[in-house]
Design an enzyme around this catalytic site. Sequence first.
Site, PDB file in Angstrom:
ATOM      1  N   CYS A  51      62.429  -4.719  31.717  1.00 20.45           N
ATOM      2  CA  CYS A  51      62.654  -3.274  31.920  1.00 20.45           C
ATOM      3  C   CYS A  51      61.581  -2.462  31.220  1.00 20.45           C
ATOM      4  O   CYS A  51      61.104  -1.444  31.734  1.00 20.45           O
ATOM      5  CB  CYS A  51      64.026  -2.864  31.399  1.00 20.45           C
ATOM      6  SG  CYS A  51      65.395  -3.651  32.257  1.00 20.45           S
ATOM      7  N   ARG A 128      68.487  -4.436  39.412  1.00 18.78           N
ATOM      8  CA  ARG A 128      67.301  -3.582  39.613  1.00 18.78           C
ATOM      9  C   ARG A 128      67.312  -3.044  41.035  1.00 18.78           C
ATOM     10  O   ARG A 128      66.647  -3.573  41.916  1.00 18.78           O
ATOM     11  CB  ARG A 128      66.025  -4.384  39.368  1.00 18.78           C
ATOM     12  CG  ARG A 128      65.887  -4.891  37.972  1.00 18.78           C
ATOM     13  CD  ARG A 128      64.547  -5.579  37.753  1.00 18.78           C
ATOM     14  NE  ARG A 128      64.642  -6.414  36.577  1.00 18.78           N
ATOM     15  CZ  ARG A 128      64.604  -5.962  35.329  1.00 18.78           C
ATOM     16  NH1 ARG A 128      64.448  -4.678  35.112  1.00 18.78           N
ATOM     17  NH2 ARG A 128      64.714  -6.787  34.307  1.00 18.78           N
TER      18      ARG A 128
HETATM   19  C1  BEZ Z   1      64.778  -7.655  30.984  1.00 20.08           C
HETATM   20  O1  BEZ Z   1      63.908  -8.293  30.434  1.00 20.08           O
HETATM   21  O2  BEZ Z   1      64.562  -6.526  31.441  1.00 20.08           O
HETATM   22  C2  BEZ Z   1      66.140  -8.266  31.171  1.00 20.08           C
HETATM   23  C3  BEZ Z   1      66.230  -9.629  31.096  1.00 20.08           C
HETATM   24  C4  BEZ Z   1      67.473 -10.220  31.223  1.00 20.08           C
HETATM   25  C5  BEZ Z   1      68.596  -9.441  31.427  1.00 20.08           C
HETATM   26  C6  BEZ Z   1      68.476  -8.073  31.509  1.00 20.08           C
HETATM   27  C7  BEZ Z   1      67.238  -7.469  31.397  1.00 20.08           C
END
Ligand code: BEZ
Length: 212
Positions: A51, A128
């Site tokens: 993110c 997402r």
């Molecule tokens: C992330 O790196 O954005 C992420 C990874 C695993 C679960 C939720 C977000």
Amino acid sequence: MMDAHTPAPVRLGDAAPDFTARTTRGAVRLSDYRGRWLVFFSHPADFTPVCTTEFVGLARMAQAFADMDCALLGLSVDSLFSHLAWMRAIHDRFEVKIDFPIIEDPTLEVAKAFGMVAHDATDASTVRTTMVIDPDGVVRATTTYPAEVGRSIPEIIRTVRALQRVHGGGVLAPADWEPGADLLREPSQTLEDIVAGEDPSDWFYQPVPDAA
Ligand code: BEZ
């Protein structure tokens, strides 16, 4: 906020349901974006690596979105204060300022209305989801990526540009289209046109220059 009876998640071609929500830039009402294009996207959680790269990528391409008169609006279930602390951390680490609003949605009310929660979710995080909403408030494109894979910011920009170009009807954007490249004429539906073409494939495949 929306009714207690949350409707079925929005789909392509639906009018985006209106809502008001608290964000990192104050209260936002979705219908206030009417007249502009909008990329409305969810992310699973604050302070997560993938993110973070998406937010940095979006902030670095802010001018491209501004040039398209396209606003950005993010959402996750995390609290406003978590969003703000994460924005500060991003600012300090990457030297980018996240100017667009990020909605806090702790009750998942907005996320559920927009189908931003996986049907098999075992926790409160959103997937997402990216929705491109046109100036009339209609959902024109949606994508859903899992938590493990970040989105392509250039592809989001390309999608908005292509949607803007085909918005009036009559032309279509081919695979990998970029501004300046040929578009495609919408296939004719009359027998006269179909038999009139020089090449037998003219009726369904006819490139036209990008006039914009
Ligand atoms: C992330 O790196 O954005 C992420 C990874 C695993 C679960 C939720 C977000």
